[in-house]
Motif scaffolding. Structure first.
Motif, PDB file in Angstrom:
ATOM      1  N   ASP A   1       8.281   6.552  -2.676  1.00 45.07           N
ATOM      2  CA  ASP A   1       8.682   7.677  -3.236  1.00 45.07           C
ATOM      3  C   ASP A   1       8.883   8.962  -2.430  1.00 45.07           C
ATOM      4  N   GLY A   2       7.925   8.879  -1.430  1.00 43.10           N
ATOM      5  CA  GLY A   2       7.875  10.090  -0.377  1.00 43.10           C
ATOM      6  C   GLY A   2       9.000   9.843   0.351  1.00 43.10           C
ATOM      7  N   LEU A   3       9.511   8.711   0.875  1.00 43.69           N
ATOM      8  CA  LEU A   3      10.640   8.757   1.728  1.00 43.69           C
ATOM      9  C   LEU A   3      11.950   9.210   1.029  1.00 43.69           C
ATOM     10  N   ARG A   4      12.093   8.647  -0.314  1.00 52.11           N
ATOM     11  CA  ARG A   4      13.141   8.849  -0.947  1.00 52.11           C
ATOM     12  C   ARG A   4      13.261  10.580  -1.457  1.00 52.11           C
ATOM     13  N   ALA A   5      12.153  10.976  -1.556  1.00 54.05           N
ATOM     14  CA  ALA A   5      12.120  12.667  -1.975  1.00 54.05           C
ATOM     15  C   ALA A   5      12.569  13.390  -0.495  1.00 54.05           C
TER      16      ALA A   5
ATOM     17  N   ILE B   1       2.232   1.807  -3.650  1.00 49.20           N
ATOM     18  CA  ILE B   1       1.217   2.352  -4.661  1.00 49.20           C
ATOM     19  C   ILE B   1       0.690   3.640  -4.234  1.00 49.20           C
ATOM     20  N   THR B   2       0.755   4.092  -3.022  1.00 52.67           N
ATOM     21  CA  THR B   2       0.443   5.463  -2.749  1.00 52.67           C
ATOM     22  C   THR B   2       1.692   6.482  -2.799  1.00 52.67           C
ATOM     23  N   GLU B   3       2.719   6.009  -3.134  1.00 51.46           N
ATOM     24  CA  GLU B   3       3.800   6.889  -3.282  1.00 51.46           C
ATOM     25  C   GLU B   3       4.552   7.021  -1.917  1.00 51.46           C
ATOM     26  N   GLN B   4       4.213   6.415  -0.768  1.00 46.44           N
ATOM     27  CA  GLN B   4       4.692   6.617   0.252  1.00 46.44           C
ATOM     28  C   GLN B   4       6.374   6.115   0.178  1.00 46.44           C
TER      29      GLN B   4
ATOM     30  N   THR C   1       0.867  -1.178  -0.039  1.00 48.76           N
ATOM     31  CA  THR C   1      -0.180   0.021  -0.073  1.00 48.76           C
ATOM     32  C   THR C   1       0.842   1.303   0.085  1.00 48.76           C
ATOM     33  N   MET C   2       1.956   1.152   0.802  1.00 47.18           N
ATOM     34  CA  MET C   2       2.801   2.212   0.845  1.00 47.18           C
ATOM     35  C   MET C   2       3.574   2.546  -0.545  1.00 47.18           C
TER      36      MET C   2
END
Lengths: 254, 243
Positions: free
Chosen positions: A127-131, A122-125, A119-120
């Motif tokens: 990528d959010g961490l990498r960002a 597919i909801t881009e979480q 779920t993390m």
């Protein structure tokens, strides 16, 4: 036919290779000195270990009890009351305990882990961490792998104890073997190695479940349907991984 | 300055084809275009989350194209990003989500929380600090994402669809917040939005990507008079034309 077999072989090789690469990434994150997010580690130790305790203990109690009830027929027939404690302890410590607890752990914790990471993803979480300049392997995967290995070991210790307790109780009530006979048979015939043998296995089972469930979680594609598929694949792959690892370890430690 | 030089990217089909684009420091840039036109891919390349197959990407004069993961992580520390789906961490409270980038940069817990609370007040979410993201409406989640993207005062802020799925009033509020943020610290701001009218009134300069090709790069006010029929049709929303 040949093409289908080839597809399956390529698919399995890709997944096993992916899990292997993830293991190397985890090892690299742990070197030269293990460091991980303490909050994430504690959160995972609690929800994966402490919250699994009731279901693991219930499973262990009944598996020990069933083992004694099933073997009770032969114990009575051959007058082997003095061997009941040994038989229960030997099979529980070396095989039944670690395997059953690992399979329960995989069903409860591994599948949940895959669903959460999926779920993390597919909801881009992720990528959010990498960002935010955070390495997802170090932040998310390493604490989970550590927590699963530590907690499966701890749960197996508790589970073994409760399974033996269930065996002793049902041995007295159903088979009619006095608990003092049961304990004497257990302690006089089993060594420390019999217990350690299963506990070593539990650590490796924890590694297999954690890497498999994390790999299928972070490689999810295709939305909610993809998460469902990943959970299914993770549970199946973990079960196969546990059996293969058990076979290899049994051969190595015989 | 963010500079894309002949940037290309493909998965099965081409997503970006030889894109050249210069974004000046401190500017507000809008990025528009039909769906699957390559906008989100360009943003992810700008944020160092994706590597181009060909071409160069420079941020503040430094080529990041060949950087390894460690060097890219250092670049990302200078960038704030709001994702299309907000990408809020659903196992953290709202306050922890916003304080997270600060804590990871070594800011002490108390100070990180104080700055996160201040940022949440600025986006109108005072009182929601201890809620989980799942307890918030879509607009509120978007505002948490905005707060998290800008809490560490990044040099570059990237907003991917900041108003997707929001009603017109909330959309106006979000653009007001973006404007206030930009006036406060003048970060280079890149906004992708399907809400063309709102974006054209917010961003002085825009670029239009269609099928991975840069079709327009210039003043927002002049886009409707573009020579390119694809650009004109997209901006006016006409049913007649090549799209």
């Amino acid at each position: 036919m040949i093409a289908r077999v080839g597809d399956v072989v390529i698919g399995v090789t890709r997944e096993v290779g992916g899990i292997g690469v993830l293991m190397l990434q985890v090892l690299r994150a742990l070197l030269p000195w293990p460091s991980m997010d303490a909050r994430e580690l504690w959160r995972n130790l609690y929800r994966m270990g402490v919250k699994s305790l009731p279901i693991i203990l219930a499973t262990a109690f009944f598996s020990g009890a069933i083992l004694v009830v099933q073997s009770g027929i032969f114990v009575r027939r051959f007058g082997a009351e003095g061997l009941l404690g040994w038989a229960t302890g030997y099979s529980t410590f070396r095989e039944i305990g670690p395997i059953l607890i690992a399979l329960m752990f995989s069903g409860r914790v591994g599948s949940n882990n895959t669903a959460e990471l999926g779920t993390m993803t597919i909801t881009e979480q992720i990528d959010g961490l990498r960002a935010l300049a955070i390495d997802p392997i170090r932040y998310l995967i390493v604490p989970r792998v550590t927590a699963m290995m530590v907690m499966l070991f701890a749960l197996t210790v508790f589970g073994d104890f409760v399974a033996i307790l269930g065996g002793a109780l049902l041995g007295q009530v159903v088979v009619g073997v006095d608990t003092s006979v049961f304990w004497h048979s257990l302690f006089s015939n089993l060594g420390t190695w019999d217990l350690v043998h299963g506990l070593v296995k539990s650590v490796f089972f924890g590694l297999v479940i954690s890497l498999t469930s994390c790999y299928f979680g972070i490689s999810v594609r295709g939305g909610a349907v993809g998460v469902g598929r990943a959970v299914n694949a993770s549970v199946v792959a973990s079960a196969i991984g546990i059996m293969v690892t058990d076979c290899l370890l049994t051969l190595l430690m015989k | 300055m963010i500079r894309f030089s002949r940037v290309s990217k493909a998965f099965r089909d081409p997503l970006l084809v030889d894109v050249d684009l210069d974004i000046e420091s401190g500017a507000i840039w809008g990025l528009i275009g039909p769906g699957a036109g390559g906008k989100s891919v360009l943003l992810k390349i700008a944020a160092g989350l994706m590597r181009p197959d060909a071409g160069r990407v420079e941020i503040a004069g430094r080529d990041i194209t060949g950087d390894d993961e460690t060097a890219l992580a250092q670049t990302r520390e200078r960038i704030g990003m709001l994702f299309q789906n907000n990408a809020l961490f659903d196992f953290m409270t709202v306050l922890d989500n916003v304080a997270f980038p600060l804590r990871r940069r070594g800011v002490a817990d108390d100070e990180a929380e104080a700055r996160a609370e201040k940022r949440l007040r600025a986006v109108g979410l005072a009182g929601s600090e201890h809620k989980m993201p799942s307890e918030l409406s879509g607009g509120m989640q978007k505002r948490v994402g905005l707060a998290r993207a800008s809490v560490a005062d990044p040099e570059v802020v990237i907003y991917d669809e900041p108003t997707a799925g929001l009603d017109p009033v909330t959309t106006s509020k979000i653009y007001d917040l973006l404007r206030e943020d930009h006036e406060a610290s003048k970060p280079t701001t890149i906004v992708v939005s399907s809400d063309v009218d709102a974006l054209l009134s917010f961003a002085p300069r825009v670029a239009l990507l269609e099928g991975g090709v840069l079709r327009y790069d210039g003043d927002a006010a002049a886009i409707a008079e573009s020579d390119d029929a694809v650009v004109r049709q997209f901006v006016t929303g006409s049913l007649e034309g090549p799209l």
